[in-house]
Design an enzyme around this catalytic site. Structure first.
Site: not given
Length: 898
Positions: A718, A713-716
């Site tokens: 970063a 995931g994108c949040y994950a």
């Protein structure tokens, strides 16, 4: 000795650095009287003496550091250079000159490097200056420095200040080394003898005329690194100020080291016309050339001239390196080195005719690394093939090194081919290999060559190349090709002819095929620009026992892509399939699907064949220029039939969570295990049978050998990149990192909702899923530690900003933490680490991650780090393409603008 993986090496380096730094810090109290400080230093010396003895008793630290060095070089390089360095007396290893600016700005980096060298039993001799500090002290004392021809005039008052300063800086360096676990001995007099340079003009300035090495050798024999100042004494005992560079040169003449290193904050000599770093200067060939360059004046001219004078007095194996302190190990333990290497070099001869080369010596050189009873017959046939070809050979007098290049065919491609490269061990260690490549780059602007994928010199070849592609155990390298069209055709030819050219091990068949191809080219002059010459060439690996025939292709057609990955792809799958790879995208309506389509449009070796979207079925796909594509609404059954026919090499699932399983099941039911599936949803991120595709944290060979990959995931992504380097330093439970994340509204998808309503977001910040978000579980699972995640959405379109609070087990400084991150992501092309906090507006549209901030709480036990990422690119589409490239056998960054 077993080598460690790259992440393990980095982790071990951090552990070594941090634990030894803590040991030094623990021995010093914050407030000490002079007597207490002396006792403290004495205690530390006893501690380090014990540690030093135990180091060499069990050899564990030495092995550990060698494994760390394997992270910056191949295991073979480290072992070769270490064997060379330890084969001479300790004081003959290296003389390192340290400028005053290094002591001020890069002291920790220098000490860390010296610690690593010392733990391997190496004892460089250190001599330092303190020019910037002296200027500052003179200014504070109201004394204006006076110079004559660039030389500081040193009167009695200036000398007094300089003497006091040099003693202080010497003690500062020695104590810093001891705090890093390095036994160092200050030697401030009795080594350098000098006479007045010109007493009337320069006052107390001396020229070194004698070096007494007894105290230096005694220090090393006792297990200490000697640390000298650039102060000398006259025969009458008068202290004289001497130039640090010249003092280092005289010290080198007396000790005859293998390496003389000048540490410079500039990292080397730069061409002032182009701004480029000069990697090497071979004095025997290039001295006159450089001395005639208009920008080689004043200090640069004097430095090159003085270095030549020094090296003329030393064995040819000696060299001078001008490097940044952070690059010390890389300079010493890699073929490519760092900074500017100045050496005598080996003047190479050139020939374009076999008649001009000693036949017996040439055959001996070509056969020396071949195995088998037919080795001489192989060489004879190879030489016969050269009689009818245009070639150019480069070699030294003793033929320690030999390179044979096939120049471009007249009227055809401008690409030359490296047909043969053979080096003895001494040629590698004396840098003749680099000398050869300097000549090749000078004479052949465009060059290609092939190497076996298990060649122990692969790292060196990679550093000489602009791009590469691997196929069936072979790696094609090239440099000088800057046209995307040229490179794509070169890569295509390499792939298309791989089985034909590389599958036949019969040498006579290969030579016959090469001769036939050459004849066809001569006969078809009208089509020279569009034909390929399939050239069979002889290549001997420079440092491995077996040698074999290698193939290099003459790419005469238009080519189409320059790979940005300097390293060969990992875990290449030898699939018997047509290229480019055929791709199907299931679910393309969302922002991520559109971003991936844009990347695939620019990828030279991926052909987007099917795009499925229920809402857009029947409409024409926009933004894909390679061919016309109409959106489809593919059902799982249709996907199964396509999978049974093996029509698709890679399936990309860009569907919402919980939707893609029927499609994956359909492919599995078809029994198509070789087809790659990359899932952008969260459906398989917790499935242990799938590979989690975060290349910066997951071993790339694991991704490359997988066909089922879950895209993070994108949040994950970063958050993990922002926390991972400090996992080993985390405070124990119940403390844990907390991630405050804010995303642009594109992260909420295209389906209308309050989280992507611009009017609702204006002048607003919307929190959501404040506990138990799926990314919280994902981050915690991958890092194997609890992490709290608090997501928000803001009014900008693309981009995520994380503020991450990390509790620490022990006190740490901001600079040390930043260094950990810089070490961890040093070679990651898509990760940027800086001291400043990154801004989300700067990451939108970019394909990487930025990490910064590193604000440490006054307690020293909590750090706050900022991370930014474009949620549609590195957070989704770009990372997907990284995984596709690795799994399909391409360079990881192909098709990704860097």
């Amino acid at each position: 000795m077993q080598s460690l993986t790259r992440p393990a090496c980095r982790q071990l380096a951090r552990q070594l650095r941090y634990s030894q730094k803590q040991l030094g810090a623990a021995a010093v109290t914050t407030q000490q009287t002079p007597s207490q400080a002396a006792v403290s230093r004495s205690n530390r010396r006893r501690q380090y003496a014990t540690a030093h003895k135990s180091r060499y008793d069990d050899g564990s630290a030495r092995s550990a550091v060698i494994n760390v060095l394997n992270n910056i070089a191949s295991k073979r390089e480290v072992q070769q250079y270490l064997a060379q360095f330890t084969s001479v007396e300790s004081q003959q290893f290296a003389v390192i000159k340290v400028g005053g600016a290094i002591l001020t700005d890069y002291l920790d980096e220098f000490c860390a490097s010296l610690r690593n060298l010392n733990q391997m039993g190496l004892f460089p001799v250190i001599i330092h200056g303190a020019g910037p500090q002296l200027n500052k002290m003179l200014e504070e004392a109201g004394i204006e420095p006076q110079y004559n021809e660039g030389i500081r005039i040193t009167d009695g008052k200036t000398l007094g200040i300089a003497r006091k300063l040099f003693l202080q800086e010497n003690l500062k360096l020695v104590e810093a080394l001891e705090s890093w676990g390095v036994r160092a001995r200050p030697i401030t007099s009795g080594v350098l003898r000098a006479e007045y340079k010109d007493k009337d003009t320069y006052k107390f300035v001396g020229e070194v005329n004698d070096v007494q090495t007894q105290s230096v050798k005694a220090a090393i024999a006792d297990g200490y690194i000697p640390v000298l100042t650039c102060m000398a004494e006259s025969n009458e005992g008068q202290v004289l100020n001497v130039n640090a560079d010249k003092a280092a040169a005289e010290l080198a003449r007396a000790l005859v080291p293998l390496k003389i290193v000048y540490l410079s904050e500039k990292g080397g000599i730069h061409d002032k016309q182009t701004g480029q770093l000069i990697q090497a200067i071979n004095l025997d060939e290039e001295y006159d050339v450089y001395m005639k360059k208009p920008w080689v004046i004043h200090g640069t001219r004097s430095k090159i001239r003085d270095i030549k004078t020094l090296l003329d007095d030393l064995p040819r194996s000696s060299s001078v390196a001008i490097i940044h302190p952070e690059s010390l190990e890389r300079e010493l333990f890699t073929h490519s080195g760092a900074g500017t290497l100045i050496r005598r070099g080996t003047k190479l001869q050139q020939s374009s005719s076999l008649a001009d080369i000693d036949s017996a010596q040439l055959k001996k050189t070509l056969v020396r690394e071949r195995e088998g009873l037919d080795s001489m017959a192989v060489v004879e046939r190879y030489l016969d093939s050269l009689k009818s070809r245009n070639f150019r050979a480069y070699y030294d007098d003793n033929m320690e090194a030999l390179a044979i290049v096939l120049p471009p065919v007249d009227g055809g491609s401008s690409l030359a081919h490296l047909s043969t490269l053979t080096m003895t061990r001494s040629a590698w260690l004396s840098n003749i290999a680099d000398n050869v490549f300097q000549n090749l780059k000078r004479d052949f602007p465009k060059l290609a060559w092939t190497v076996k994928q298990d060649d122990e010199n692969l790292t060196w070849f990679s550093e000489k190349a602009d791009g590469s592609i691997a196929r069936q155990g072979e790696v094609l390298f090239w440099y000088g090709i800057d046209s995307p069209d040229e490179v794509r055709e070169l890569m295509s030819e390499f792939v298309q002819h791989g089985r034909q050219m590389f599958g036949d091990v019969n040498l006579e068949s290969q030579l016959h095929r090469a001769a036939s191809a050459a004849e066809r080219i001569r006969a078809g002059a009208a089509r020279l620009a569009g034909m390929r010459q399939q050239t069979s060439s002889y290549h001997t690996s420079a440092r491995r026992p077996q040698a074999e025939m290698q193939r290099v292709f003459n790419a005469g057609q238009r080519r189409t892509y320059a790979t940005t990955n300097p390293n060969p792809p990992l875990g290449i799958k030898n699939r018997d399939k047509d290229y480019p790879s055929k791709v199907a995208l299931i679910g393309a309506r969302g922002y991520t699907g559109q971003a991936l389509i844009d990347l695939l449009n620019r990828h030279p070796n991926m052909d987007l064949c099917h795009v499925s979207s229920r809402e857009l079925a029947g409409k024409e796909l926009k933004g894909y220029e390679k061919k016309k594509i109409i959106y489809e609404n593919l059902s799982p059954d249709e996907v199964r039939k396509m999978a049974e026919k093996k029509e698709i090499d890679c399936w990309v699932m860009a569907l919402p969570n919980g939707v893609c399983k029927p499609y994956v099941d359909a492919i599995e039911e078809a029994g198509n295990k070789e087809a790659v599936i990359v899932d952008l949803s969260a459906d398989y991120r917790f499935d242990s049978s799938w590979t989690y595709g975060l290349p910066e944290l997951i071993p790339r060979n694991q991704i490359a050998s997988s066909t089922r990959i879950s895209n993070p995931g994108c949040y994950a992504t970063a958050a993990q990149l922002g926390i991972a380097p400090l996992v080993e330093h985390l405070a124990p439970a119940p403390a844990h990192p907390t991630v405050f994340g804010v995303s642009g509204y594109s992260g909420a998808g295209t389906k209308p909702s309050p989280k992507n309503d611009v009017n609702n977001l204006t002048n607003n910040l919307i929190p959501y899923s404040l506990t138990d978000h799926i990314h919280e579980r994902e981050i915690s699972s991958q890092l194997s530690t609890p992490v709290a995640f608090i997501p928000h959405v803001a009014v900008w379109f693309a981009g995520i900003h994380h503020t991450i609070s990390i509790p620490l087990a022990n006190q740490m400084a901001s600079r040390d933490i930043r260094q950990i991150y810089q070490d961890r992501y040093d070679r990651e092309k898509l990760v940027k680490v800086s001291g400043e906090s990154p801004l989300v507006k700067n990451i939108s549209g970019q394909h990487g991650v930025e990490i910064g901030g590193f604000a440490v709480h006054s307690s020293g036990k909590r750090v706050v780090i900022n991370v930014t990422i474009d949620n549609l690119l590195k957070g989704a589409a770009t990372q997907c393409l990284q995984n596709m490239n690795l799994a399909l056998g391409y360079g990881e960054y192909e098709g990704i603008p860097l």
